[in-house]
Enzyme design. Structure first.
Site, mmCIF file in Angstrom:
data_model
loop_
_atom_site.group_PDB
_atom_site.id
_atom_site.type_symbol
_atom_site.label_atom_id
_atom_site.label_comp_id
_atom_site.label_asym_id
_atom_site.label_seq_id
_atom_site.Cartn_x
_atom_site.Cartn_y
_atom_site.Cartn_z
ATOM 1 N N GLU A 1 -46.785 25.992 -31.372
ATOM 2 C CA GLU A 1 -46.493 25.252 -30.078
ATOM 3 C C GLU A 1 -47.639 24.779 -30.003
ATOM 4 O O GLU A 1 -47.966 23.680 -28.913
ATOM 5 C CB GLU A 1 -45.393 25.924 -29.402
ATOM 6 C CG GLU A 1 -44.051 26.171 -29.736
ATOM 7 C CD GLU A 1 -43.196 26.945 -28.648
ATOM 8 O OE1 GLU A 1 -42.996 26.043 -27.829
ATOM 9 O OE2 GLU A 1 -43.397 27.803 -29.024
ATOM 10 N N LYS B 292 -34.905 36.844 -29.580
ATOM 11 C CA LYS B 292 -36.928 35.323 -29.812
ATOM 12 C C LYS B 292 -37.860 35.452 -30.424
ATOM 13 O O LYS B 292 -38.076 37.373 -30.416
ATOM 14 C CB LYS B 292 -37.127 34.954 -28.123
ATOM 15 C CG LYS B 292 -35.765 34.504 -27.462
ATOM 16 C CD LYS B 292 -35.790 32.936 -28.114
ATOM 17 C CE LYS B 292 -36.312 32.096 -27.951
ATOM 18 N NZ LYS B 292 -36.247 31.615 -26.692
ATOM 19 N N SER C 292 -40.266 37.374 -26.707
ATOM 20 C CA SER C 292 -39.606 37.169 -24.797
ATOM 21 C C SER C 292 -39.583 38.255 -24.351
ATOM 22 O O SER C 292 -39.378 39.107 -25.131
ATOM 23 C CB SER C 292 -38.462 36.621 -25.059
ATOM 24 O OG SER C 292 -38.103 36.411 -23.959
ATOM 25 N N HIS D 83 -35.626 9.214 -38.917
ATOM 26 C CA HIS D 83 -34.884 8.703 -37.515
ATOM 27 C C HIS D 83 -34.269 10.840 -37.297
ATOM 28 O O HIS D 83 -33.181 10.313 -36.311
ATOM 29 C CB HIS D 83 -33.654 8.184 -36.908
ATOM 30 C CG HIS D 83 -33.925 6.269 -37.647
ATOM 31 N ND1 HIS D 83 -34.335 5.633 -36.943
ATOM 32 C CD2 HIS D 83 -33.981 6.146 -39.158
ATOM 33 C CE1 HIS D 83 -34.565 4.639 -37.669
ATOM 34 N NE2 HIS D 83 -34.455 4.814 -38.806
#
Ligand code: ARG
Length: 463
Positions: free
Chosen positions: A294, A287, A281, A160
């Site tokens: 992804e 970043k 970024s 979980h």
């Protein structure tokens, strides 16, 4: 009567194809990709026709020489692909006739584009499966190397997405290895089921020429010959099956990606995907984004979509060949490119994965990951498991309230939850003790992880 617009099949036509229809129905814009395998298939077919006495040796020599030159022309990027000639098959045949004259017109004897395209796609996909399997092996080998390095590294295991029990990082990586190993098996099954020769089925009913299909199968390395001519030209199960294997493989890479995205975020900070696999970024200077995982997670969607597209393409087709089947190529090509590219980038990325073992350990230390070990300790001292569970639950509550882990509670404190607890409890509350105790086949103990890695290498044939 002259035939309109110069196509190989215009004999029965009196009017030329509408210009837009010509472009709409053509497939050469994408099926040119089958050229190499189309030529292989044609040479085998012509060789068989020659042995059967349908073509002369001189005709075969001209055909083989012409096709070989065409292959070179394609490789040089100089082949004049023409939409007017519809697809890869008719482009190559027309070019052959242009080069060698009348012998070129005999190549299509006893064959149809229907069995030709079915053969080409199988030959092509067989090679692609081999290339994909190669990338898969590279990724599995990389995983085993990291697993071996991190066999003792302790991390929190999750259920979980909540800290559950400590596991070793090597053990976690071996879970990924197993998923990929099943993908390998599925690809290999798919390969053996597609390795069947359709050629000889001709348009749908077979041919009246004295063909030798077993000989063609042997020339092209097919394990057997398709039993039924109608099935041979209309079957695209192999394309669907491959795409299903690919969808499952991508699903595994996608789950893998999800973990890497989480783990490389500052909130987890478990791993570092080296700079070569990340981007920055344009606005936020701090970043470092995990673009590769992804994108792989994102690309899984298109492969799932291709599977549905192919199933839908087939579901209402009567026997035998229908032009619908031309629509199998783009989903299949894109599936192959996506899976192959994703595996390739993953193999390279995993090979240089930096594991932050101190952070992993710290995370395992904080989440009461050894609570089950404490319950098992009580059971060994005669407490029924349900009562042990309850006692440890209360100990965890004290830990939560006082912001301490179980190992940080004093013996006196622990004894308030159960009088059977002794000084030796601290041995089971350590992370090392917890993982070392799970010392059975398939367990997380470092010893077991090392044994599993050795077995995994053997299963890969020790590459
Ligand atoms: N381009 C076609 C395909 O991809 C080749 C077979 C065409 N056959 C036909 N009878 N029109 O399926």
């Amino acid at each position: 009567m002259s035939t309109p617009n110069n196509k190989p099949w215009t004999g029965r036509f009196t009017a030329p194809t509408d210009a837009f229809v010509e472009a709409f129905t053509a497939s050469v814009g994408f099926d040119y990709r089958l050229a190499h395998h189309d030529i292989m298939g044609s040479i085998a077919h012509a060789r068989m026709l020659t042995r059967a006495g349908v073509l002369t040796t001189a005709e075969f020599a001209a055909i083989e020489g012409g096709l070989t030159e065409i292959q070179a022309e394609i490789e040089r990027g100089e082949f004049p692909w023409e939409t007017r000639l519809e697809d890869v098959h008719m482009n190559i045949e027309a070019r052959l006739t242009e080069r060698i004259g009348v012998a070129g017109k005999k190549l299509h004897t006893g064959r149809s584009r229907n069995d030709q395209v079915a053969t080409d796609v199988r030959l092509w996909l067989r090679d692609e499966i081999d290339a994909i399997t190669h990338e898969l092996t590279r990724l599995q080998v990389a995983l085993l190397a990291v697993a071996e390095r991190e066999a003792d590294t302790i991390m929190p295991g999750f259920t979980h997405l909540q800290v559950a029990q400590p596991v070793t990082f090597g053990h976690h990586l071996l879970a990924w290895f197993e998923m990929l190993q099943r993908d390998r098996g599925r690809l290999s099954d798919c390969r053996s089921r597609l390795n069947v020769l359709p050629l000889g089925a001709a348009a749908l009913a077979g041919t009246s020429y004295p063909i030798d299909r077993a000989y063609v199968a042997e020339l092209l390395g097919f394990a057997s010959v398709a039993e039924n001519s109608l099935d041979a030209v209309s079957d695209r199960d192999f394309a669907i099956e491959f795409t299903a294997c690919a969808a499952l493989l991508m699903t595994h890479l996608s789950r893998f990606s999800e973990e890497l995205v989480l783990w490389s975020s500052p909130a987890f900070d478990f791993v570092d995907l080296t700079d070569a696999f990340c981007t920055g970024s344009s606005i936020m200077p701090q970043k470092k984004n995990p673009d590769v995982p992804e994108l792989v997670r994102g690309k899984t969607g298109r492969v799932n979509g291709h599977l549905v597209a192919l199933l839908t393409l087939m579901k209402a087709q009567p026997l035998a060949y229908n032009k619908d089947n031309q629509e199998d190529k783009e989903p299949l090509f894109d599936t192959v490119d996506t899976v192959r590219g994703s595996l390739r980038v993953y193999a390279d990325m995993v090979a240089v994965l930096r594991v932050k073992s101190d952070h992993l350990r710290e995370a395992a230390r904080q989440g009461f990951a050894t609570a089950t070990d404490l319950a098992d300790y009580l059971v060994r001292r005669g407490i029924p498991f349900r009562d042990a569970h309850e006692a440890v639950g209360r100990a965890v509550r004290l830990g939560v309230e006082t912001r301490r882990d179980l190992a940080e509670l004093s013996l006196t404190e622990l004894q308030t939850f159960s009088p059977v607890i002794g000084e030796d409890v601290y041995a089971v509350l350590t992370l090392e003790g917890s993982v070392a105790a799970r010392d059975h086949f398939g367990g997380t103990a470092p010893r077991q992880v090392r044994a599993a890695i050795a077995r995994a290498r053997a299963r890969l044939g020790n590459p």
